[in-house]
Design a protein around this motif. Sequence first.
Motif, PDB file in Angstrom:
ATOM      1  N   VAL A   1       0.826  -1.257  -0.154  1.00 18.64           N
ATOM      2  CA  VAL A   1      -0.110   0.165  -0.003  1.00 18.64           C
ATOM      3  C   VAL A   1       0.897   1.411  -0.012  1.00 18.64           C
ATOM      4  CG1 VAL A   1      -1.465   1.240   1.506  1.00 18.64           C
ATOM      5  CG2 VAL A   1      -1.810  -1.108   1.184  1.00 18.64           C
ATOM      6  N   GLY A   2       1.886   1.234   0.871  1.00 14.43           N
ATOM      7  CA  GLY A   2       2.501   2.649   1.185  1.00 14.43           C
ATOM      8  C   GLY A   2       4.086   2.834   0.607  1.00 14.43           C
ATOM      9  N   LEU A   3       4.631   1.702   0.123  1.00 11.70           N
ATOM     10  CA  LEU A   3       6.225   1.897  -0.018  1.00 11.70           C
ATOM     11  C   LEU A   3       6.537   0.990  -1.454  1.00 11.70           C
ATOM     12  CD1 LEU A   3       8.885   3.207   0.686  1.00 11.70           C
ATOM     13  CD2 LEU A   3       9.190   0.988   2.076  1.00 11.70           C
ATOM     14  N   PRO A   4       6.515   1.717  -2.374  1.00 10.17           N
ATOM     15  CA  PRO A   4       6.735   0.949  -3.562  1.00 10.17           C
ATOM     16  C   PRO A   4       8.249   0.479  -4.121  1.00 10.17           C
ATOM     17  CG  PRO A   4       6.023   3.092  -4.113  1.00 10.17           C
ATOM     18  CD  PRO A   4       6.172   3.116  -2.966  1.00 10.17           C
ATOM     19  N   GLY A   5       9.097   0.795  -3.051  1.00 10.91           N
ATOM     20  CA  GLY A   5      10.534   0.519  -3.576  1.00 10.91           C
ATOM     21  C   GLY A   5      11.313   0.571  -2.113  1.00 10.91           C
ATOM     22  N   TYR A   6      12.441   0.074  -2.156  1.00  9.07           N
ATOM     23  CA  TYR A   6      13.333   0.058  -0.828  1.00  9.07           C
ATOM     24  C   TYR A   6      14.503  -0.628  -1.388  1.00  9.07           C
ATOM     25  CZ  TYR A   6      11.412  -4.621  -0.207  1.00  9.07           C
ATOM     26  OH  TYR A   6      11.245  -6.166  -0.407  1.00  9.07           O
ATOM     27  N   ASP A   7      15.686  -0.451  -0.464  1.00 12.90           N
ATOM     28  CA  ASP A   7      16.857  -1.365  -0.760  1.00 12.90           C
ATOM     29  C   ASP A   7      17.143  -2.015   0.655  1.00 12.90           C
ATOM     30  OD1 ASP A   7      17.841   0.701   0.962  1.00 12.90           O
ATOM     31  OD2 ASP A   7      19.037   1.422  -0.271  1.00 12.90           O
ATOM     32  N   GLY A   8      17.971  -3.243   0.414  1.00  7.70           N
ATOM     33  CA  GLY A   8      18.562  -4.021   1.584  1.00  7.70           C
ATOM     34  C   GLY A   8      19.788  -4.356   1.171  1.00  7.70           C
ATOM     35  N   LYS A   9      20.619  -4.915   2.203  1.00  7.54           N
ATOM     36  CA  LYS A   9      21.760  -5.426   2.403  1.00  7.54           C
ATOM     37  C   LYS A   9      22.217  -6.885   2.273  1.00  7.54           C
ATOM     38  CE  LYS A   9      23.413  -0.990   4.341  1.00  7.54           C
ATOM     39  NZ  LYS A   9      23.999  -0.311   5.619  1.00  7.54           N
ATOM     40  N   LEU A  10      21.091  -7.513   2.717  1.00  7.69           N
ATOM     41  CA  LEU A  10      21.165  -9.105   3.110  1.00  7.69           C
ATOM     42  C   LEU A  10      20.462  -9.965   2.151  1.00  7.69           C
ATOM     43  CD1 LEU A  10      21.861  -9.002   6.930  1.00  7.69           C
ATOM     44  CD2 LEU A  10      23.703  -9.175   5.172  1.00  7.69           C
ATOM     45  N   PRO A  11      20.917 -11.143   1.581  1.00 10.26           N
ATOM     46  CA  PRO A  11      22.193 -11.723   1.765  1.00 10.26           C
ATOM     47  C   PRO A  11      23.485 -10.866   1.137  1.00 10.26           C
ATOM     48  CG  PRO A  11      20.833 -12.774   0.167  1.00 10.26           C
ATOM     49  CD  PRO A  11      20.097 -11.650   0.789  1.00 10.26           C
ATOM     50  N   VAL A  12      22.998 -10.070   0.050  1.00 15.31           N
ATOM     51  CA  VAL A  12      23.800  -9.419  -0.904  1.00 15.31           C
ATOM     52  C   VAL A  12      22.928  -7.789  -0.906  1.00 15.31           C
ATOM     53  CG1 VAL A  12      25.002 -11.025  -1.898  1.00 15.31           C
ATOM     54  CG2 VAL A  12      22.921 -10.005  -3.059  1.00 15.31           C
TER      55      VAL A  12
ATOM     56  N   GLY B   1       8.110   0.349  -9.574  1.00 11.58           N
ATOM     57  CA  GLY B   1       8.055   1.117 -11.033  1.00 11.58           C
ATOM     58  C   GLY B   1       6.717   2.048 -10.926  1.00 11.58           C
ATOM     59  N   THR B   2       5.943   2.060 -10.221  1.00  4.26           N
ATOM     60  CA  THR B   2       4.842   3.087 -10.050  1.00  4.26           C
ATOM     61  C   THR B   2       4.788   3.474  -8.576  1.00  4.26           C
ATOM     62  OG1 THR B   2       2.544   3.480 -10.409  1.00  4.26           O
ATOM     63  CG2 THR B   2       3.310   1.221  -9.798  1.00  4.26           C
ATOM     64  N   PRO B   3       4.267   4.896  -8.509  1.00  2.00           N
ATOM     65  CA  PRO B   3       4.186   5.514  -7.241  1.00  2.00           C
ATOM     66  C   PRO B   3       2.895   4.897  -6.501  1.00  2.00           C
ATOM     67  CG  PRO B   3       3.905   7.027  -8.725  1.00  2.00           C
ATOM     68  CD  PRO B   3       4.345   6.048  -9.511  1.00  2.00           C
TER      69      PRO B   3
ATOM     70  N   GLY C   1      15.418  12.834   6.299  1.00  2.00           N
ATOM     71  CA  GLY C   1      16.762  12.220   5.751  1.00  2.00           C
ATOM     72  C   GLY C   1      16.544  10.821   5.262  1.00  2.00           C
ATOM     73  N   MET C   2      15.235  10.594   4.846  1.00  2.00           N
ATOM     74  CA  MET C   2      14.985   9.034   4.268  1.00  2.00           C
ATOM     75  C   MET C   2      14.702   9.465   2.795  1.00  2.00           C
ATOM     76  SD  MET C   2      15.028   6.924   7.008  1.00  2.00           S
ATOM     77  CE  MET C   2      14.253   5.512   6.673  1.00  2.00           C
ATOM     78  N   LEU C   3      16.125   9.309   2.037  1.00  2.00           N
ATOM     79  CA  LEU C   3      16.082   9.831   0.557  1.00  2.00           C
ATOM     80  C   LEU C   3      15.526   8.770  -0.104  1.00  2.00           C
ATOM     81  CD1 LEU C   3      19.451  11.906   0.387  1.00  2.00           C
ATOM     82  CD2 LEU C   3      16.917  12.467   1.311  1.00  2.00           C
ATOM     83  N   THR C   4      15.834   7.396   0.174  1.00  2.00           N
ATOM     84  CA  THR C   4      15.466   6.261  -0.796  1.00  2.00           C
ATOM     85  C   THR C   4      13.982   6.207  -0.421  1.00  2.00           C
ATOM     86  OG1 THR C   4      17.496   4.980  -0.182  1.00  2.00           O
ATOM     87  CG2 THR C   4      15.677   3.541  -0.794  1.00  2.00           C
ATOM     88  N   TRP C   5      13.377   6.064   0.640  1.00  2.00           N
ATOM     89  CA  TRP C   5      11.943   6.428   0.738  1.00  2.00           C
ATOM     90  C   TRP C   5      11.265   7.309   0.044  1.00  2.00           C
ATOM     91  CZ3 TRP C   5       8.347   4.104   4.781  1.00  2.00           C
ATOM     92  CH2 TRP C   5       8.993   3.164   5.375  1.00  2.00           C
ATOM     93  N   ALA C   6      11.862   8.590   0.033  1.00  2.00           N
ATOM     94  CA  ALA C   6      11.440   9.690  -0.693  1.00  2.00           C
ATOM     95  C   ALA C   6      11.120   9.544  -2.215  1.00  2.00           C
ATOM     96  CB  ALA C   6      12.071  10.934  -0.614  1.00  2.00           C
ATOM     97  N   SER C   7      12.342   8.821  -2.804  1.00  2.00           N
ATOM     98  CA  SER C   7      12.550   8.523  -4.193  1.00  2.00           C
ATOM     99  C   SER C   7      11.362   7.640  -4.579  1.00  2.00           C
ATOM    100  CB  SER C   7      13.922   8.089  -4.673  1.00  2.00           C
ATOM    101  OG  SER C   7      13.788   7.863  -6.013  1.00  2.00           O
ATOM    102  N   ALA C   8      11.313   6.628  -3.708  1.00  2.00           N
ATOM    103  CA  ALA C   8      10.391   5.470  -4.146  1.00  2.00           C
ATOM    104  C   ALA C   8       8.873   5.693  -3.931  1.00  2.00           C
ATOM    105  CB  ALA C   8      10.678   4.315  -3.157  1.00  2.00           C
ATOM    106  N   ILE C   9       8.601   6.763  -2.925  1.00  2.00           N
ATOM    107  CA  ILE C   9       7.289   6.950  -2.950  1.00  2.00           C
ATOM    108  C   ILE C   9       6.890   7.946  -3.917  1.00  2.00           C
ATOM    109  CG2 ILE C   9       5.863   8.511  -1.221  1.00  2.00           C
ATOM    110  CD1 ILE C   9       7.314   7.171   1.122  1.00  2.00           C
TER     111      ILE C   9
ATOM    112  N   TRP D   1      10.639   4.340  -8.114  1.00  2.00           N
ATOM    113  CA  TRP D   1      11.889   3.949  -8.648  1.00  2.00           C
ATOM    114  C   TRP D   1      12.899   4.341  -7.516  1.00  2.00           C
ATOM    115  CZ3 TRP D   1      12.478   0.432 -12.352  1.00  2.00           C
ATOM    116  CH2 TRP D   1      11.528   0.587 -13.391  1.00  2.00           C
ATOM    117  N   ILE D   2      13.947   4.014  -7.199  1.00  2.00           N
ATOM    118  CA  ILE D   2      15.071   4.647  -6.405  1.00  2.00           C
ATOM    119  C   ILE D   2      16.258   5.275  -7.421  1.00  2.00           C
ATOM    120  CG2 ILE D   2      16.700   3.997  -4.876  1.00  2.00           C
ATOM    121  CD1 ILE D   2      14.742   1.993  -3.652  1.00  2.00           C
TER     122      ILE D   2
END
Length: 262
Positions: A174-185, A192-194, A230-238, A242-243
């Motif tokens: 519903v609320g977050l169409p993108g994010y990044d993570g670190k694990l396992p890589v 691709g849509t807000p 300061g949550m720039l990844t969230w801002a771009s995705a929302i 896309w990030i």
Amino acid sequence: MKFAAIADVHGNRPALDAVLADIAALGIDDVVNLGDHVSGPLEAARTADLLIERGFPSVRGDQDRILLELRQAGTSARSDFQQLARKHFDWMASMPPTLMYRDRVFLCHASPRNDAAFWLDQIADDGGVRASPIEAIESEAEGITAEVILCGHTHIPRVVRLRDGRLVVNPGSVGLPGYDGKLPVPYVVEVGTPHACYALLEHAGGAWTATIRYVPYDSAAMAALARSKGMLTWASAIATGWIRSERSWAAPGQNGTPWSPR
């Protein structure tokens, strides 16, 4: 039998409002919620208040669990934690990790046995996120007799028909169409849509069907709120689905003026 499934609201109250309005416009009264209700830099308390009021059958997500663990530890400087009151934590604590809905539909957050697992999708060694093989999906579904299994967590909408006829559905986020993570890589998920996303489930004519719906809403305020914290990844995705860097995007209606996540 017809109902809606929502997941991964992540405190995005305007997106939730838009989805619930769309569901109501379709004449649907029944909604289930697959967890990760409030975590993130947005409107945790306002979102929790609405979900408490609506009282949907709900399961606890991994981020809900983490917030409860932080409460047990004492306190946290996280924005979402600071917004929440005792009633909100008690509400999350009351949720089970899995739930059977109307004796026919199994609800979980990520997978039936793990609230933080990628299930219908997997993270490859190169960081790509791809559909899981049917054998792996079916292995995790062993022992579940429900006709439909609903899961969330990845934020990637997906409909999978198992070879025995059962349906597994991830309604997206519903609320977050993108994010990044670190694990396992290191990896990135980008829908691709807000637009806010959810699923409609229907049993008719002896068969289950699932439809993924994308609902537009004014995401600018939530993108700005994430950016201010300061949550720039969230801002771009929302804002975009896309990030990307600030120079890569123009916000809708700005006629090419660069959208800045700062």
